[in-house]
Design a protein around this motif. Structure first.
Motif, PDB file in Angstrom:
ATOM      1  N   UNK A 225       0.847  -1.190   0.000  1.00  0.00           N
ATOM      2  CA  UNK A 225       0.000   0.000   0.000  1.00  0.00           C
ATOM      3  C   UNK A 225       0.880   1.236   0.000  1.00  0.00           C
ATOM      4  N   UNK A 226       0.634   2.131  -0.947  1.00  0.00           N
ATOM      5  CA  UNK A 226       1.325   3.407  -0.978  1.00  0.00           C
ATOM      6  C   UNK A 226       0.660   4.380  -0.014  1.00  0.00           C
ATOM      7  N   UNK A 227       1.453   5.266   0.568  1.00  0.00           N
ATOM      8  CA  UNK A 227       0.895   6.319   1.413  1.00  0.00           C
ATOM      9  C   UNK A 227       0.157   7.324   0.532  1.00  0.00           C
ATOM     10  N   UNK A 228      -0.706   8.153   1.116  1.00  0.00           N
ATOM     11  CA  UNK A 228      -1.431   9.144   0.309  1.00  0.00           C
ATOM     12  C   UNK A 228      -0.509  10.051  -0.506  1.00  0.00           C
ATOM     13  N   UNK A 229       0.645  10.410   0.054  1.00  0.00           N
ATOM     14  CA  UNK A 229       1.603  11.260  -0.654  1.00  0.00           C
ATOM     15  C   UNK A 229       2.602  10.460  -1.479  1.00  0.00           C
ATOM     16  N   UNK A 230       2.485   9.145  -1.414  1.00  0.00           N
ATOM     17  CA  UNK A 230       3.374   8.242  -2.143  1.00  0.00           C
ATOM     18  C   UNK A 230       4.843   8.453  -1.769  1.00  0.00           C
ATOM     19  N   UNK A 231       5.077   8.883  -0.530  1.00  0.00           N
ATOM     20  CA  UNK A 231       6.458   9.031  -0.072  1.00  0.00           C
ATOM     21  C   UNK A 231       6.978   7.757   0.588  1.00  0.00           C
ATOM     22  N   UNK A 232       6.094   6.806   0.882  1.00  0.00           N
ATOM     23  CA  UNK A 232       6.526   5.504   1.366  1.00  0.00           C
ATOM     24  C   UNK A 232       5.542   4.434   0.917  1.00  0.00           C
ATOM     25  N   UNK A 233       5.982   3.204   1.018  1.00  0.00           N
ATOM     26  CA  UNK A 233       5.135   2.056   0.683  1.00  0.00           C
ATOM     27  C   UNK A 233       5.205   1.060   1.826  1.00  0.00           C
ATOM     28  N   UNK A 234       4.060   0.467   2.156  1.00  0.00           N
ATOM     29  CA  UNK A 234       3.984  -0.555   3.191  1.00  0.00           C
ATOM     30  C   UNK A 234       4.069  -1.927   2.544  1.00  0.00           C
ATOM     31  N   UNK A 235       4.762  -2.852   3.222  1.00  0.00           N
ATOM     32  CA  UNK A 235       4.951  -4.212   2.710  1.00  0.00           C
ATOM     33  C   UNK A 235       4.621  -5.204   3.814  1.00  0.00           C
ATOM     34  N   UNK A 236       3.676  -6.079   3.553  1.00  0.00           N
ATOM     35  CA  UNK A 236       3.351  -7.137   4.514  1.00  0.00           C
ATOM     36  C   UNK A 236       4.394  -8.237   4.426  1.00  0.00           C
ATOM     37  N   UNK A 237       4.960  -8.594   5.590  1.00  0.00           N
ATOM     38  CA  UNK A 237       5.843  -9.759   5.682  1.00  0.00           C
ATOM     39  C   UNK A 237       5.030 -10.846   6.392  1.00  0.00           C
ATOM     40  N   UNK A 238       4.366 -11.649   5.593  1.00  0.00           N
ATOM     41  CA  UNK A 238       3.345 -12.556   6.108  1.00  0.00           C
ATOM     42  C   UNK A 238       3.889 -13.536   7.137  1.00  0.00           C
ATOM     43  N   UNK A 239       4.992 -14.189   6.851  1.00  0.00           N
ATOM     44  CA  UNK A 239       5.431 -15.313   7.673  1.00  0.00           C
ATOM     45  C   UNK A 239       5.895 -14.908   9.072  1.00  0.00           C
ATOM     46  N   UNK A 240       6.163 -13.614   9.302  1.00  0.00           N
ATOM     47  CA  UNK A 240       6.586 -13.190  10.642  1.00  0.00           C
ATOM     48  C   UNK A 240       5.619 -12.167  11.246  1.00  0.00           C
ATOM     49  N   UNK A 241       4.410 -12.069  10.692  1.00  0.00           N
ATOM     50  CA  UNK A 241       3.338 -11.232  11.260  1.00  0.00           C
ATOM     51  C   UNK A 241       3.769  -9.781  11.442  1.00  0.00           C
ATOM     52  N   UNK A 242       4.328  -9.206  10.361  1.00  0.00           N
ATOM     53  CA  UNK A 242       4.894  -7.862  10.461  1.00  0.00           C
ATOM     54  C   UNK A 242       4.617  -7.075   9.186  1.00  0.00           C
ATOM     55  N   UNK A 243       4.567  -5.750   9.315  1.00  0.00           N
ATOM     56  CA  UNK A 243       4.464  -4.856   8.162  1.00  0.00           C
ATOM     57  C   UNK A 243       5.630  -3.880   8.222  1.00  0.00           C
ATOM     58  N   UNK A 244       6.348  -3.753   7.098  1.00  0.00           N
ATOM     59  CA  UNK A 244       7.450  -2.806   6.981  1.00  0.00           C
ATOM     60  C   UNK A 244       7.003  -1.535   6.267  1.00  0.00           C
ATOM     61  N   UNK A 245       7.738  -0.461   6.515  1.00  0.00           N
ATOM     62  CA  UNK A 245       7.578   0.775   5.750  1.00  0.00           C
ATOM     63  C   UNK A 245       8.903   1.054   5.033  1.00  0.00           C
ATOM     64  N   UNK A 246       8.816   1.251   3.726  1.00  0.00           N
ATOM     65  CA  UNK A 246       9.994   1.564   2.918  1.00  0.00           C
ATOM     66  C   UNK A 246       9.804   2.949   2.320  1.00  0.00           C
ATOM     67  N   UNK A 247      10.748   3.849   2.627  1.00  0.00           N
ATOM     68  CA  UNK A 247      10.625   5.240   2.195  1.00  0.00           C
ATOM     69  C   UNK A 247      11.087   5.397   0.745  1.00  0.00           C
ATOM     70  N   UNK A 248      10.235   6.050  -0.057  1.00  0.00           N
ATOM     71  CA  UNK A 248      10.516   6.248  -1.474  1.00  0.00           C
ATOM     72  C   UNK A 248      11.078   7.630  -1.768  1.00  0.00           C
ATOM     73  N   UNK A 249      10.800   8.591  -0.904  1.00  0.00           N
ATOM     74  CA  UNK A 249      11.287   9.954  -1.112  1.00  0.00           C
ATOM     75  C   UNK A 249      11.503  10.629   0.237  1.00  0.00           C
ATOM     76  N   UNK A 250      12.040  11.847   0.200  1.00  0.00           N
ATOM     77  CA  UNK A 250      12.306  12.575   1.436  1.00  0.00           C
ATOM     78  C   UNK A 250      13.663  12.226   2.033  1.00  0.00           C
ATOM     79  N   UNK A 251      13.903  12.690   3.244  1.00  0.00           N
ATOM     80  CA  UNK A 251      15.201  12.493   3.888  1.00  0.00           C
ATOM     81  C   UNK A 251      15.483  11.033   4.228  1.00  0.00           C
ATOM     82  N   UNK A 252      14.422  10.199   4.294  1.00  0.00           N
ATOM     83  CA  UNK A 252      14.598   8.784   4.622  1.00  0.00           C
ATOM     84  C   UNK A 252      14.573   7.887   3.381  1.00  0.00           C
ATOM     85  N   UNK A 253      14.590   8.459   2.210  1.00  0.00           N
ATOM     86  CA  UNK A 253      14.480   7.673   0.972  1.00  0.00           C
ATOM     87  C   UNK A 253      15.478   6.521   0.959  1.00  0.00           C
TER      88      UNK A 253
END
Length: 379
Positions: A225-253
């Motif tokens: 799922x992309x954020x409303x501003x598309x500055x990050x994307x969420x990724x489900x890691x199914x096998x360990x019951x976790x969701x990551x956030x990966x920054x696409x832009x900004x200071x954390x890109x």
């Protein structure tokens, strides 16, 4: 006495024989935190009981959804078919692979196909991630298919084995996941049991016709799922019951961080709601109790998992899974703010997607023979 000793010796020989057999999996150890208590936003309720099953026996495993401007809904099913839904009518758009009598069973999935992620692009074409064949562009009326990148081709010299999640940016960039470079979709339970990190987040540029790996070493990378501003994307890691956030832009890109951890189940698709929260479908629950959940309990012990897999047919693992339907609402800070339960599975379970459309929530699943529709304001 001799009979008793003979029986014991035979039993020991059988157990030893199973132990010495090669295992189909090569698991890694993993330790889960204790599951969260089912209180506050996670308190068990019956909100999903307001939902209704539709198209029973006609749609098996409607896994993910998208819609067009005319209000048509689109989904793919476990038999390799892509469908258009309008009201109480369904129409077949295309078969992703071959249409043979065995479609809909695990043995025939590599032949028939399995469309997972489904999205509509700005030109009105369907973008489809088929787990076995690759990334496609499909005409929603004619069913004409154009392969964008095949599983065999893959990226960075690594073929795709299990295309799964899908998301489109406003500029047409296609983000997608390959859940594993080892196991195909029909063996996804092996992927979960191994707790390996062979998944990837990938990006496809439709103008250049090029794909690249954005993030590797993911634990069964799944929904996006992309954020409303598309500055990050969420990724489900199914096998360990976790969701990551990966920054696409900004200071954390280019940086990744844990968005929400220790979920009460295994996340599948992630969808943005009209109120700004993320809805997360859970394929299987993991709840606190006197004994830890089965997968939690065996996760730290690779040798035990190898032995269990040798003793147990793949299809038998379904018996160990609770039929408790559950999806979550998570805010932009990664906090669970609400949950929707079906504690006895009388309406649905194994929820793969929660798609908001025309004031209703469409609940997908991995292989159940129906689609569930829930009024958005159900309490």
């Amino acid at each position: 006495m001799y009979l008793k000793w003979g029986f014991s010796a035979a039993l020991l020989a059988v157990v030893l024989g199973f132990y010495l057999l090669p295992s189909p999996i090569d698991p890694e150890p993993f330790t889960f935190d204790k599951p969260q208590a089912l209180i506050g936003p996670l308190a068990v309720n019956r909100k999903i009981h307001q939902g209704k099953r539709h198209f029973y026996g006609q749609l098996k495993g409607p896994e993910s959804f998208c819609s067009d401007r005319e209000g048509n809904l689109y989904t793919g099913t476990v038999d390799g078919k892509l469908w258009r839904i309008h009201g109480e009518q369904i129409n077949l758009i295309t078969q992703m692979g071959k249409n043979v009598s065995g479609c809909g069973t695990p043995d025939y999935e590599p032949e028939c196909g399995r469309p997972h992620g489904v999205r509509m692009d700005s030109e009105g074409y369907l973008i489809v991630a088929d787990s076995y064949f690759g990334l496609f562009r499909v005409h929603p009326e004619t069913g004409e298919k154009q392969i964008l990148i095949s599983n065999k081709e893959g990226v960075d010299g690594i073929p795709f084995r299990f295309l799964n999640g899908l998301e489109l940016s406003r500029n047409g960039t296609i983000f997608f996941t390959d859940s594993s470079s080892k196991w195909g979709r029909r063996h996804h339970r092996y992927e979960v049991l191994e707790t390996n990190h062979l998944g990837r987040l990938l990006r496809y540029d439709p103008v250049k016709g090029e794909a690249k790996t954005m993030l590797a070493d993911l634990y069964m990378a799944n929904g996006l799922a992309l954020s409303p501003d598309e500055d990050y994307i969420l990724i489900a890691e199914t096998s360990i019951a976790r969701i990551l956030r990966f920054w696409l832009s900004g200071t954390k890109a280019g940086m990744k961080e844990v968005f929400v951890d220790n979920l009460p189940g295994y996340p599948d698709n992630i969808r943005m709601s009209t109120t700004g929260t993320y809805r997360v479908g859970l394929s299987t629950t993991r709840f606190p109790g006197f004994f830890p959940p089965f997968l939690d309990a065996i996760a730290p012990y690779p040798a035990l998992k190898r032995f269990i897999v040798k003793m147990t047919p793949l299809a038998a693992y379904s018996v160990l899974l609770r039929k408790h339907g559950l999806f979550l609402e998570v805010n932009h800070n990664g906090e669970i703010v609400d949950s929707f339960h079906d504690p006895d599975g009388s309406v649905t379970w194994a929820i793969s997607d929660v798609y908001e459309h025309q004031g209703q929530l469409y609940l997908g699943n991995t292989d159940l023979p129906f689609l569930v529709v829930l009024t958005k304001d159900s309490k």
